[in-house]
Enzyme design. Structure first.
Site, mmCIF file in Angstrom:
data_model
loop_
_atom_site.group_PDB
_atom_site.id
_atom_site.type_symbol
_atom_site.label_atom_id
_atom_site.label_comp_id
_atom_site.label_asym_id
_atom_site.label_seq_id
_atom_site.Cartn_x
_atom_site.Cartn_y
_atom_site.Cartn_z
ATOM 1 N N ASN A 183 39.596 -28.036 17.606
ATOM 2 C CA ASN A 183 40.977 -27.716 17.207
ATOM 3 C C ASN A 183 41.187 -28.199 15.781
ATOM 4 O O ASN A 183 40.512 -29.131 15.336
ATOM 5 C CB ASN A 183 41.952 -28.453 18.140
ATOM 6 C CG ASN A 183 43.413 -28.193 17.792
ATOM 7 O OD1 ASN A 183 43.798 -27.057 17.473
ATOM 8 N ND2 ASN A 183 44.228 -29.234 17.828
ATOM 9 N N SER B 214 42.690 -32.389 10.109
ATOM 10 C CA SER B 214 41.502 -32.868 10.818
ATOM 11 C C SER B 214 41.027 -31.797 11.789
ATOM 12 O O SER B 214 41.838 -31.152 12.455
ATOM 13 C CB SER B 214 41.822 -34.117 11.644
ATOM 14 O OG SER B 214 42.508 -35.089 10.875
HETATM 15 C C1 GRF Z 1 48.356 -25.058 11.585
HETATM 16 O O1 GRF Z 1 49.029 -25.936 10.726
HETATM 17 C C2 GRF Z 1 47.462 -25.814 12.525
HETATM 18 O O2 GRF Z 1 46.908 -26.975 11.954
HETATM 19 C C3 GRF Z 1 48.414 -26.214 13.616
HETATM 20 O O3 GRF Z 1 49.270 -25.099 13.770
HETATM 21 C C4 GRF Z 1 49.321 -24.365 12.542
HETATM 22 C C5 GRF Z 1 48.891 -22.969 12.885
HETATM 23 O O4 GRF Z 1 49.022 -22.089 11.811
HETATM 24 N N1 GRF Z 1 47.694 -26.576 14.809
HETATM 25 P P1 GRF Z 1 48.279 -20.670 11.840
HETATM 26 O O5 GRF Z 1 48.731 -19.941 13.095
HETATM 27 O O6 GRF Z 1 46.812 -20.918 11.839
HETATM 28 O O7 GRF Z 1 48.753 -19.969 10.615
#
Ligand code: GRF
Length: 190
Positions: free
Chosen positions: A109, A138
């Site tokens: 993730n 991260s």
């Molecule tokens: C990103 O900031 C990711 O780190 C977090 O949710 C956001 C998702 O954005 N888990 P996207 O859908 O990839 O544009």
């Protein structure tokens, strides 16, 4: 499916929304291939982007069924596509311990903070309010505990004096788009 038949370079990306990290994983793929984009939200904009590029997609509204049925259907799709690695990218659903155990060591993730700081939501506002000078993102292994698995890659981003949470979020997101594809390349070639 026997362990030997899983191909770790065949990646499924799980999204719930716009999917900008999914796009960067597709566009910067190196040593892996995104062969499935899956979502718990049938209207997630990222799904349409994937379909336009002829990337297979799978979706089922997670509110339309119970968690076990939903996860069983996702698991079948992952198996049908011979997926070896699952990359969560803005996937806003907590997976069950049973599902995570089945995919143990194969789910990663991206999280918008320098873990172990600021697990969960609203990371940018929390970093600014704490007076931190550095924020970042991260990539970590997914375990039963949310945002707590081993970190495999991090990128730091400065917090500027006048930053709003939205400004910081945009700067961190740009770093995510570079970090995640690199981290995934390394992860599948380990
Ligand atoms: C990103 O900031 C990711 O780190 C977090 O949710 C956001 C998702 O954005 N888990 P996207 O859908 O990839 O544009």
């Amino acid at each position: 499916m026997p362990e030997s038949e899983r191909d770790k370079r065949r990646v499924a990306v799980l999204i719930s929304g716009r999917g900008s990290n999914m796009k960067s994983l597709v566009e910067q793929a190196d040593g892996y291939e995104v062969v499935l984009v899956a979502s718990n939200k049938p209207l997630a904009p990222g799904l349409e982007w994937a379909r336009d590029r002829a990337i297979p997609t799978w979706t089922w509204d997670s509110r339309a069924t119970d968690k076990a049925s939903w996860e069983a259907a996702l698991d079948r799709s992952l198996t049908d596509h011979r997926i070896g690695t699952v990359a969560l990218a803005g996937f806003m659903r907590i997976l069950s311990p049973e599902f995570i155990a089945r995919w143990s060591g194969r789910i990663v993730n991206i999280h918008p903070s320098l873990l172990p700081k600021y697990r969960g939501l609203d990371t940018h506002r929390r970093a600014i309010e704490a007076g931190d000078e550095l924020a970042g993102c991260s990539v970590h292994l997914v375990t039963d505990e949310v945002d707590a698995g081993d970190v495999i890659a991090k990128a730091e981003v400065p917090i500027l004096a006048a930053d709003t949470a939205a400004e910081l979020e945009a700067r961190v997101l740009a770093a995510e788009h570079l970090l995640y594809p690199k981290a995934l390349s390394q992860f599948v070639s380990r």
